[in-house]
Design a protein around this motif. Structure first.
Motif, mmCIF file in Angstrom:
data_model
loop_
_atom_site.group_PDB
_atom_site.id
_atom_site.type_symbol
_atom_site.label_atom_id
_atom_site.label_comp_id
_atom_site.label_asym_id
_atom_site.label_seq_id
_atom_site.Cartn_x
_atom_site.Cartn_y
_atom_site.Cartn_z
ATOM 1 N N VAL A 25 -4.908 9.913 -8.508
ATOM 2 C CA VAL A 25 -4.210 8.822 -7.824
ATOM 3 C C VAL A 25 -3.763 9.250 -6.429
ATOM 4 O O VAL A 25 -3.972 8.538 -5.436
ATOM 5 N N THR A 26 -3.148 10.414 -6.334
ATOM 6 C CA THR A 26 -2.622 10.853 -5.044
ATOM 7 C C THR A 26 -3.724 11.226 -4.062
ATOM 8 O O THR A 26 -3.618 10.953 -2.862
ATOM 9 N N ALA A 54 -8.276 -2.424 0.658
ATOM 10 C CA ALA A 54 -8.323 -2.424 -0.809
ATOM 11 C C ALA A 54 -9.725 -2.117 -1.313
ATOM 12 O O ALA A 54 -9.905 -1.387 -2.300
ATOM 13 N N ALA A 55 -10.733 -2.654 -0.633
ATOM 14 C CA ALA A 55 -12.115 -2.379 -1.037
ATOM 15 C C ALA A 55 -12.466 -0.909 -0.835
ATOM 16 O O ALA A 55 -13.069 -0.266 -1.705
ATOM 17 N N LEU A 56 -12.091 -0.363 0.331
ATOM 18 C CA LEU A 56 -12.366 1.045 0.597
ATOM 19 C C LEU A 56 -11.656 1.948 -0.409
ATOM 20 O O LEU A 56 -12.234 2.910 -0.923
ATOM 21 N N LYS A 57 -10.436 1.611 -0.710
ATOM 22 C CA LYS A 57 -9.681 2.459 -1.630
ATOM 23 C C LYS A 57 -10.213 2.341 -3.052
ATOM 24 O O LYS A 57 -10.207 3.310 -3.809
ATOM 25 N N LEU A 88 -6.326 6.416 -19.341
ATOM 26 C CA LEU A 88 -5.553 6.445 -18.095
ATOM 27 C C LEU A 88 -6.358 5.990 -16.881
ATOM 28 O O LEU A 88 -5.809 5.913 -15.780
ATOM 29 N N SER A 89 -7.637 5.693 -17.046
ATOM 30 C CA SER A 89 -8.412 5.161 -15.926
ATOM 31 C C SER A 89 -7.806 3.850 -15.428
ATOM 32 O O SER A 89 -7.864 3.542 -14.225
ATOM 33 N N ILE A 90 -7.216 3.075 -16.340
ATOM 34 C CA ILE A 90 -6.534 1.842 -15.931
ATOM 35 C C ILE A 90 -5.325 2.180 -15.077
ATOM 36 O O ILE A 90 -5.075 1.557 -14.032
ATOM 37 N N PHE A 91 -4.569 3.172 -15.493
ATOM 38 C CA PHE A 91 -3.412 3.630 -14.718
ATOM 39 C C PHE A 91 -3.847 4.106 -13.336
ATOM 40 O O PHE A 91 -3.191 3.801 -12.328
ATOM 41 N N ILE A 92 -4.949 4.847 -13.271
ATOM 42 C CA ILE A 92 -5.415 5.400 -11.998
ATOM 43 C C ILE A 92 -5.783 4.285 -11.022
ATOM 44 O O ILE A 92 -5.342 4.265 -9.867
ATOM 45 N N LEU A 93 -6.601 3.342 -11.468
ATOM 46 C CA LEU A 93 -7.024 2.246 -10.590
ATOM 47 C C LEU A 93 -5.846 1.366 -10.185
ATOM 48 O O LEU A 93 -5.710 0.986 -9.017
ATOM 49 N N ALA A 94 -4.993 1.023 -11.162
ATOM 50 C CA ALA A 94 -3.856 0.148 -10.864
ATOM 51 C C ALA A 94 -2.879 0.808 -9.899
ATOM 52 O O ALA A 94 -2.426 0.184 -8.929
ATOM 53 N N SER A 95 -2.559 2.064 -10.129
ATOM 54 C CA SER A 95 -1.603 2.753 -9.262
ATOM 55 C C SER A 95 -2.156 2.947 -7.862
ATOM 56 O O SER A 95 -1.434 2.826 -6.868
ATOM 57 N N SER A 96 -3.448 3.254 -7.766
ATOM 58 C CA SER A 96 -4.074 3.469 -6.472
ATOM 59 C C SER A 96 -4.038 2.205 -5.620
ATOM 60 O O SER A 96 -3.659 2.232 -4.447
ATOM 61 N N LEU A 97 -4.429 1.086 -6.199
ATOM 62 C CA LEU A 97 -4.462 -0.169 -5.450
ATOM 63 C C LEU A 97 -3.058 -0.723 -5.206
ATOM 64 O O LEU A 97 -2.806 -1.377 -4.200
ATOM 65 N N ASN A 98 -2.144 -0.450 -6.124
ATOM 66 C CA ASN A 98 -0.777 -0.942 -5.960
ATOM 67 C C ASN A 98 -0.120 -0.339 -4.720
ATOM 68 O O ASN A 98 0.727 -0.964 -4.079
ATOM 69 N N ASN A 99 -0.523 0.874 -4.373
ATOM 70 C CA ASN A 99 0.041 1.534 -3.199
ATOM 71 C C ASN A 99 -0.243 0.752 -1.919
ATOM 72 O O ASN A 99 0.568 0.736 -0.989
ATOM 73 N N ILE A 100 -1.407 0.087 -1.877
ATOM 74 C CA ILE A 100 -1.747 -0.746 -0.720
ATOM 75 C C ILE A 100 -0.819 -1.949 -0.638
ATOM 76 O O ILE A 100 -0.356 -2.338 0.440
ATOM 77 N N LEU A 101 -0.539 -2.554 -1.775
ATOM 78 C CA LEU A 101 0.342 -3.720 -1.792
ATOM 79 C C LEU A 101 1.756 -3.338 -1.375
ATOM 80 O O LEU A 101 2.421 -4.090 -0.651
ATOM 81 N N ILE A 102 2.208 -2.170 -1.828
ATOM 82 C CA ILE A 102 3.547 -1.717 -1.473
ATOM 83 C C ILE A 102 3.671 -1.539 0.046
ATOM 84 O O ILE A 102 4.731 -1.795 0.629
ATOM 85 N N ALA A 103 2.585 -1.133 0.684
ATOM 86 C CA ALA A 103 2.619 -0.939 2.136
ATOM 87 C C ALA A 103 2.978 -2.236 2.857
ATOM 88 O O ALA A 103 3.755 -2.220 3.822
ATOM 89 N N ILE A 154 1.111 -3.759 -11.029
ATOM 90 C CA ILE A 154 0.259 -4.244 -9.944
ATOM 91 C C ILE A 154 0.035 -5.744 -10.046
ATOM 92 O O ILE A 154 -0.040 -6.442 -9.019
ATOM 93 N N LEU A 155 -0.037 -6.290 -11.241
ATOM 94 C CA LEU A 155 -0.227 -7.733 -11.386
ATOM 95 C C LEU A 155 0.968 -8.501 -10.830
ATOM 96 O O LEU A 155 0.800 -9.528 -10.158
#
Length: 302
Positions: A25-26, A54-57, A88-103, A154-155
């Motif tokens: 994730v990091t 989001a697409a690139l990430k 945990l692949s769900i956790f990885i994808l969700a956390s990674s993309l959620n970081n963009i939304l937080i920005a 993320i949802l």
């Protein structure tokens, strides 16, 4: 709950797979968070920026997700850890993309909603843990809880952005990578090295030593992470202010930097004081006597 219920060895497996997933994730951020804030401040079409980043990430995270799976598969880890990583692949994808939304929430200074959703996600994760302890379930159940909490988080954040910029859907066509990485590639490299610095210890330990050692080390590391939360929150909240002041008023930017360094130095004093005076009591409180007596490494006859 986890440390006392799972015990030293099983908690070591949990700490191992969480460390691997957390590293993915990091590393997947690689400057994306800072790049997102930078381009959201510079461009008016914020929805397009979010879609393209989001697409690139997503593509980068998917590649790292596969690399992490290969590391687990060929790293002589138990089957339980590989299965937990798949969950945990769900956790990885969700956390990674959620970081963009937080920005975007940070650039808009609307952190109330994402803070609320984060608390809710953590409560859901805690409920999963409590159910697992009560029903005496295994490792898979607890990582299901981690992934479920991340997915809900993320949802909720994704839904909250619809009223700010519209519907954010990754855009995979017509993206210029250099547009987003020409000015922040160095930040991404530095961030990646810092991530490896903080994560590689657990990864190497899990690769070379049994899960009991990882469990002992994991409890100590978790205590340090808790202490460092204040620093992380401070830096995360500060960054949008630094970006804005750098563009508008360099003298104000310099004052913010000076005061921030002083504040971080004061916060940093908490860690050595904590380690010197309260470490043993904290480990006993968190894990119990088994984590103290199970040590497999000695020094000077101790």
């Amino acid at each position: 709950l986890l440390t006392r219920y799972l015990g030293v060895s099983a908690y070591g497996q949990y700490a191992t797979v969480i460390a691997i997933a957390g590293t993915v994730v990091t590393l997947s951020d690689f400057g994306f968070f800072w790049s997102t804030i930078h381009h959201l401040n510079d461009q008016t079409d914020r929805l397009r920026v979010l879609k393209e980043i989001a697409a690139l990430k997503f593509l980068l995270t998917a590649g790292l997700l596969i690399a992490g799976g290969l590391f687990v598969e060929f790293g002589h880890y138990p089957v339980a850890i590989f299965q937990a990583y798949l969950i945990l692949s769900i956790f990885i994808l969700a956390s990674s993309l959620n970081n963009i939304l937080i920005a975007l929430y940070q650039t808009e200074y609307r952190m109330g909603w994402p803070t609320l959703t984060d608390v809710l996600a953590r409560l859901i994760g805690l409920i999963f843990i409590a159910i697992g302890v009560y029903l005496k379930l295994g490792l898979a159940w607890f990582v299901i809880g981690v992934s479920a909490a991340a997915a809900i988080n993320i949802l909720l954040n994704w839904g909250g952005l619809r009223s700010i910029v519209g519907l954010v859907v990754p855009k995979f066509r017509g993206i210029q990578w250099s547009q987003y990485y020409g000015s922040v590639l160095l930040i991404g490299l530095i961030f990646s090295f810092s991530v490896l610095y903080y994560r590689v210890d657990t990864l190497l330990l899990s690769y070379l030593r049994p899960s009991t050692d990882v469990g002992i080390y994991g409890v100590a590391g978790k205590l340090v992470e808790v202490v460092e939360i204040a620093n992380s929150l401070f830096i995360g909240a500060l960054f949008p202010i630094l970006v804005a002041s750098f563009a508008e008023d360099r003298e104000k930017f310099k004052r913010y930097i000076s005061k921030s360094i002083l504040a971080l130095a004061v916060l940093g004093l908490v860690i050595p004081v904590y380690g010197l005076w309260f470490a043993r009591d904290a480990v006993l409180l968190l894990g119990g006597e088994s984590y103290v007596s199970a040590s497999t490494v000695g020094y000077g006859g101790l």
